[in-house]
Design a protein around this motif. Structure first.
Motif, PDB file in Angstrom:
ATOM      1  N   PRO A  71       0.843  -1.377  -0.127  1.00 14.80           N
ATOM      2  CA  PRO A  71      -0.156  -0.041  -0.144  1.00 14.80           C
ATOM      3  C   PRO A  71       0.950   1.267   0.087  1.00 14.80           C
ATOM      4  O   PRO A  71       0.637   2.325  -0.684  1.00 14.80           O
ATOM      5  N   ARG A  72       1.859   1.144   0.693  1.00 12.40           N
ATOM      6  CA  ARG A  72       2.845   2.315   0.906  1.00 12.40           C
ATOM      7  C   ARG A  72       3.296   2.728  -0.441  1.00 12.40           C
ATOM      8  O   ARG A  72       3.354   3.843  -0.996  1.00 12.40           O
ATOM      9  N   GLN A  73       3.808   1.802  -1.285  1.00 12.98           N
ATOM     10  CA  GLN A  73       4.403   1.868  -2.664  1.00 12.98           C
ATOM     11  C   GLN A  73       3.378   2.500  -3.555  1.00 12.98           C
ATOM     12  O   GLN A  73       3.729   3.341  -4.137  1.00 12.98           O
ATOM     13  N   SER A  77      -3.555   9.784  -8.556  1.00 14.83           N
ATOM     14  CA  SER A  77      -4.622   9.405  -9.360  1.00 14.83           C
ATOM     15  C   SER A  77      -5.787   8.567  -8.661  1.00 14.83           C
ATOM     16  O   SER A  77      -6.594   8.128  -9.319  1.00 14.83           O
ATOM     17  N   LEU A  78      -5.587   8.412  -7.355  1.00 15.73           N
ATOM     18  CA  LEU A  78      -6.525   7.405  -6.715  1.00 15.73           C
ATOM     19  C   LEU A  78      -7.459   8.303  -5.978  1.00 15.73           C
ATOM     20  O   LEU A  78      -7.503   9.500  -5.718  1.00 15.73           O
ATOM     21  N   SER A  79      -8.799   7.915  -5.656  1.00 15.68           N
ATOM     22  CA  SER A  79      -9.591   8.648  -5.034  1.00 15.68           C
ATOM     23  C   SER A  79      -9.259   8.880  -3.657  1.00 15.68           C
ATOM     24  O   SER A  79      -8.361   8.139  -2.926  1.00 15.68           O
ATOM     25  N   SER A  80     -10.125   9.877  -2.952  1.00 12.08           N
ATOM     26  CA  SER A  80      -9.641  10.106  -1.605  1.00 12.08           C
ATOM     27  C   SER A  80      -9.792   9.170  -0.750  1.00 12.08           C
ATOM     28  O   SER A  80      -9.134   8.659   0.459  1.00 12.08           O
ATOM     29  N   LEU A  81     -11.112   8.549  -0.868  1.00  9.27           N
ATOM     30  CA  LEU A  81     -11.361   7.158   0.079  1.00  9.27           C
ATOM     31  C   LEU A  81     -10.532   6.126  -0.122  1.00  9.27           C
ATOM     32  O   LEU A  81     -10.001   5.632   0.883  1.00  9.27           O
ATOM     33  N   TYR A  82     -10.001   5.751  -1.275  1.00  7.75           N
ATOM     34  CA  TYR A  82      -9.021   4.781  -1.364  1.00  7.75           C
ATOM     35  C   TYR A  82      -7.753   5.186  -0.874  1.00  7.75           C
ATOM     36  O   TYR A  82      -7.025   4.279  -0.172  1.00  7.75           O
ATOM     37  N   LEU A 134      -5.716   3.197   2.043  1.00  6.72           N
ATOM     38  CA  LEU A 134      -4.260   2.758   1.962  1.00  6.72           C
ATOM     39  C   LEU A 134      -3.326   3.256   3.248  1.00  6.72           C
ATOM     40  O   LEU A 134      -2.771   2.515   3.704  1.00  6.72           O
ATOM     41  N   ASN A 135      -3.770   4.387   3.453  1.00  8.08           N
ATOM     42  CA  ASN A 135      -3.006   5.099   4.468  1.00  8.08           C
ATOM     43  C   ASN A 135      -3.187   4.530   5.919  1.00  8.08           C
ATOM     44  O   ASN A 135      -2.395   4.481   6.731  1.00  8.08           O
ATOM     45  N   HIS A 136      -4.410   3.931   6.022  1.00  2.00           N
ATOM     46  CA  HIS A 136      -4.870   3.129   7.461  1.00  2.00           C
ATOM     47  C   HIS A 136      -4.692   1.794   7.422  1.00  2.00           C
ATOM     48  O   HIS A 136      -5.059   1.219   8.244  1.00  2.00           O
ATOM     49  N   TYR A 137      -4.030   1.211   6.072  1.00  2.66           N
ATOM     50  CA  TYR A 137      -3.927  -0.295   5.939  1.00  2.66           C
ATOM     51  C   TYR A 137      -3.020  -0.599   7.410  1.00  2.66           C
ATOM     52  O   TYR A 137      -1.959  -0.028   7.562  1.00  2.66           O
ATOM     53  N   ARG A 138      -3.150  -1.791   8.049  1.00  2.00           N
ATOM     54  CA  ARG A 138      -2.633  -2.154   9.191  1.00  2.00           C
ATOM     55  C   ARG A 138      -1.683  -3.384   8.514  1.00  2.00           C
ATOM     56  O   ARG A 138      -2.040  -4.305   8.267  1.00  2.00           O
ATOM     57  N   TYR A 139      -0.396  -3.148   8.614  1.00  3.89           N
ATOM     58  CA  TYR A 139       0.360  -3.925   8.185  1.00  3.89           C
ATOM     59  C   TYR A 139       0.516  -5.335   9.237  1.00  3.89           C
ATOM     60  O   TYR A 139       0.347  -5.111  10.560  1.00  3.89           O
ATOM     61  N   GLY A 140       0.599  -6.406   9.030  1.00  2.00           N
ATOM     62  CA  GLY A 140       0.802  -7.611   9.962  1.00  2.00           C
ATOM     63  C   GLY A 140       1.776  -7.820  10.691  1.00  2.00           C
ATOM     64  O   GLY A 140       2.865  -7.070  10.783  1.00  2.00           O
ATOM     65  N   MET A 141       1.947  -8.933  11.631  1.00  2.00           N
ATOM     66  CA  MET A 141       3.110  -8.940  12.520  1.00  2.00           C
ATOM     67  C   MET A 141       4.247  -9.391  11.598  1.00  2.00           C
ATOM     68  O   MET A 141       4.165  -9.852  10.312  1.00  2.00           O
ATOM     69  N   GLY A 142       5.374  -8.884  12.093  1.00  2.00           N
ATOM     70  CA  GLY A 142       6.576  -9.277  11.517  1.00  2.00           C
ATOM     71  C   GLY A 142       6.978 -10.824  11.536  1.00  2.00           C
ATOM     72  O   GLY A 142       6.739 -11.612  12.449  1.00  2.00           O
TER      73      GLY A 142
END
Length: 307
Positions: free
Chosen positions: A262-264, A272-277, A281-289
């Motif tokens: 998501p960060r990439q 070019s993405l919608s504000s909602l999308y 993406l900004n609030h995507y929670r990455y899983g455990m390492g």
């Protein structure tokens, strides 16, 4: 497909297994596809390198691929013709205990159950129906949500899969069965008390009992090489050492697919993405390492457990 002359019908950025699969699927439809990889070699997590000593090759990520043969898409590809060969360990998994005992996962359901002592019947009750129905439900389980071909059998799987691994473990009383179950469920990479964590454990156990867990001869990179070779044989193009920072770097195409994080994606195409999308993406929670340790061994490991 939109009209207008473009350099390619589609561009795929990122050559992990999902990017490779997408590129192949489109090239099979006679589209012109460019696959772009930022690193020197394709494959994403399907990489094999000399990480310890010269001559010792290690898989950077996963070495064992339980779904390699179960995947309907992979089964449709002639990867053997492109150099891919699988090796099947006689014991898919084992969990050794400090006292020298062990929990062992064998290809056979009955053989595994017999090793679980008092939990023999509980293990078979959990898995016997699902193992027997796997050929009928595998395609539906591994597909996006849709009306299944065998609703009753899918319901049998779903009823168990939706439970948390913690609650499902209460079926067992022996340390061996509990450890084996927890080890499978841990592949969900989330707390075992979460809903549906049993699904991962069930699929891994079922695949062990219906075909085994293969590893690729020569390392996981061999899977990526076979996928890439097949893609190129269809007319696809691959460009490595091309790290994409913005959309302006890419040739023209009717469609661009991203097999990245998501960060990439925000960095490359956020404008070019919608504000909602973008918010999602900004609030995507990455899983455990996750990490693993690679060793170069001069002799076998002196495990106390016989397996």
């Amino acid at each position: 497909m939109p009209t207008g002359k473009k350099d390619f019908d589609a561009i795929v950025v990122g050559s992990g297994p999902n990017g490779l699969a997408a590129a192949i699927a489109m090239q099979q439809q006679h589209l012109s596809v460019l696959l772009i990889e930022g690193k020197e070699t394709i494959g994403g997590g399907l990489r094999t390198q000399e990480l310890t000593l010269p001559g010792f090759i290690h898989d950077v990520c996963s070495a064992i691929h339980p779904l390699a043969l179960a995947s309907p898409f992979f089964k449709s590809l002639p990867l053997h013709d492109h150099g891919l060969e699988y090796i099947f360990p006689p014991i898919p998994a084992a969990h050794p205990f400090e006292d020298g005992t062990e929990a062992v996962l064998l290809p056979g359901l009955d053989k595994t159950a017999k090793l679980l002592g008092q939990d023999q019947d509980a293990y078979k009750q959990l898995l016997a129906l699902l193992v027997g129905s796997w050929p009928k439900i595998a395609n539906d389980i591994l597909a996006p949500l849709h009306l299944p071909a065998h609703p009753y059998l899918m319901a049998q799987f779903g009823w168990k899969a939706l439970s948390s691994a913690t609650s499902m473990s209460k079926r067992f009383i022996t340390p061996e069965a509990k450890a084996l179950w927890a080890g499978m469920a841990a592949h969900a990479l989330q707390p075992l008390s979460n809903i549906a964590t049993s699904a991962i454990a069930l699929v891994l156990l079922i695949t062990a009992h219906t075909g085994g867990w293969p590893l690729a001869k020569g390392g996981s990179q061999s899977i990526a090489h076979a996928l890439a070779s097949y893609f190129v044989s269809l007319g696809g193009k691959i460009q490595t050492n091309f790290y994409v920072h913005s959309m302006e770097q890419l040739p023209s195409a009717h469609a661009i697919l991203f097999d990245i994080t998501p960060r990439q994606l925000l960095q490359i195409a956020g404008h070019s993405l919608s504000s909602l999308y973008k918010w999602q993406l900004n609030h995507y929670r990455y899983g455990m390492g996750v990490y693993k340790i690679d060793w170069a061994l001069a002799e076998p490991i002196p495990f106390i457990a016989p397996h």
